[in-house]
Write an enzyme that holds these catalytic residues in place. Structure first.
Site, PDB file in Angstrom:
ATOM      1  N   LYS A  61       0.857  -1.191   0.000  1.00 33.16           N
ATOM      2  CA  LYS A  61       0.000   0.000   0.000  1.00 33.16           C
ATOM      3  C   LYS A  61       0.889   1.236   0.000  1.00 33.16           C
ATOM      4  O   LYS A  61       1.500   1.579   1.002  1.00 33.16           O
ATOM      5  CB  LYS A  61      -0.893  -0.025   1.247  1.00 33.16           C
ATOM      6  CG  LYS A  61      -1.799   1.170   1.435  1.00 33.16           C
ATOM      7  CD  LYS A  61      -2.592   0.989   2.721  1.00 33.16           C
ATOM      8  CE  LYS A  61      -3.521   2.137   2.991  1.00 33.16           C
ATOM      9  NZ  LYS A  61      -4.274   1.952   4.263  1.00 33.16           N
ATOM     10  N   GLU A 221      -9.315  -6.525   9.470  1.00 35.92           N
ATOM     11  CA  GLU A 221      -8.615  -5.635   8.543  1.00 35.92           C
ATOM     12  C   GLU A 221      -8.361  -4.254   9.157  1.00 35.92           C
ATOM     13  O   GLU A 221      -9.255  -3.665   9.748  1.00 35.92           O
ATOM     14  CB  GLU A 221      -9.444  -5.439   7.271  1.00 35.92           C
ATOM     15  CG  GLU A 221      -9.924  -6.702   6.596  1.00 35.92           C
ATOM     16  CD  GLU A 221     -10.927  -6.380   5.503  1.00 35.92           C
ATOM     17  OE1 GLU A 221     -10.817  -5.323   4.865  1.00 35.92           O
ATOM     18  OE2 GLU A 221     -11.850  -7.184   5.297  1.00 35.92           O
TER      19      GLU A 221
END
Length: 264
Positions: A61, A221
């Site tokens: 990311k 998450e």
């Protein structure tokens, strides 16, 4: 506060139409059909998580809407493979360009670099076309976000994903979204980050755990930065733990993963 998810989905609809203009869906489907015929199915992410001692889904990311660039120079040819070498159970790769600095090509690059682990296609999937894109670039699973989709559409996209040999990680945040578990996803994810405000609260996974279907592969998450929290989440019934910024903000993300696993 501005609803970031609403902005992302609105842009995504425009982006998908542009993709369709640049490459006809029929041509894309033909490419994927050839892959289904000539190539083995991608590795199973749900099986990898249930078999793993750590369950860590290490995320590539580079950017986020709330924090801007995290690692602009991050290489898809280096970091995902490093995650694999240091013991990740699976890899998540952001493919949204505008908001997360990602690209479908990052998954292809990771595969060419030697990544054989399951790879999650992390994007805001709202159209069948994106499922074909995910399968073409080498993903094993796709993220479907309940907040982005009507329940019937989520079920339809899940069926198509399975037809393309892709597993589905269903992401939920609110209790009212639990009805989406009937859509047939392979994994149930609880996002600790509100997609409207991007505020993160890991306790959210603990509150939602007892409400998830018994026997489903459960994934927590976002916002996880402590091995202790993973131990507690596993005790609460979770199999997978998606971690991105905790590793990506370090100079060597794969080494950060290595040190994290040592503490587990």
């Amino acid at each position: 506060m501005k609803d970031i998810l609403e902005e992302i989905v609105a842009y995504k609809r425009h982006e998908v139409e542009e993709f369709k203009r640049l490459k006809d869906r029929q041509l894309l489907e033909q490419e994927v059909e050839a892959m289904l015929h000539d190539s083995p199915a991608p590795p199973s992410m749900s099986q990898a998580l249930t078999a793993s001692a750590t369950g860590i889904i290490a995320e590539f990311k580079r950017k986020s809407p709330s924090k801007g660039w995290i690692k602009e120079e991050g290489s898809a040819a280096i970091i995902p493979l490093g995650y694999q070498q240091q013991g990740a159970a699976a890899v998540s790769i952001l493919t949204d360009s505008r908001f997360f600095g990602g690209d479908d090509a990052f998954i292809t690059t990771a595969r060419h670099s030697g990544v054989t682990l399951p790879i999650l296609y992390k994007n805001f999937v709202i159209d069948e076309y994106q499922l074909f894109q995910a399968r073409r670039c080498g993903a094993s699973a796709v993220l479907l976000i309940a907040a982005c989709l009507p329940k019937e559409e989520c079920a339809r996209l899940t069926r198509l994903a399975h037809g393309l040999q892709l597993e589905v990680l269903l992401e939920m945040h609110h209790e009212k979204e639990l009805e989406y578990t009937a859509c047939g996803a392979d994994m149930c994810g609880i996002n600790n980050r509100s997609l409207g405000t991007f505020v993160t609260d890991v306790d959210h996974s603990f509150r939602m755990a007892p409400l998830l279907p018994a026997g489903c592969v459960k994934v927590s998450e976002s916002g996880i930065s402590s091995p202790t929290v993973i131990k507690e989440l596993r005790a609460a019934g979770y199999n997978g733990f998606l971690i991105g910024e905790c590793f990506m903000k370090q100079e060597q993300p794969s080494e950060a993963l290595h040190q994290f696993i040592l503490q587990l």
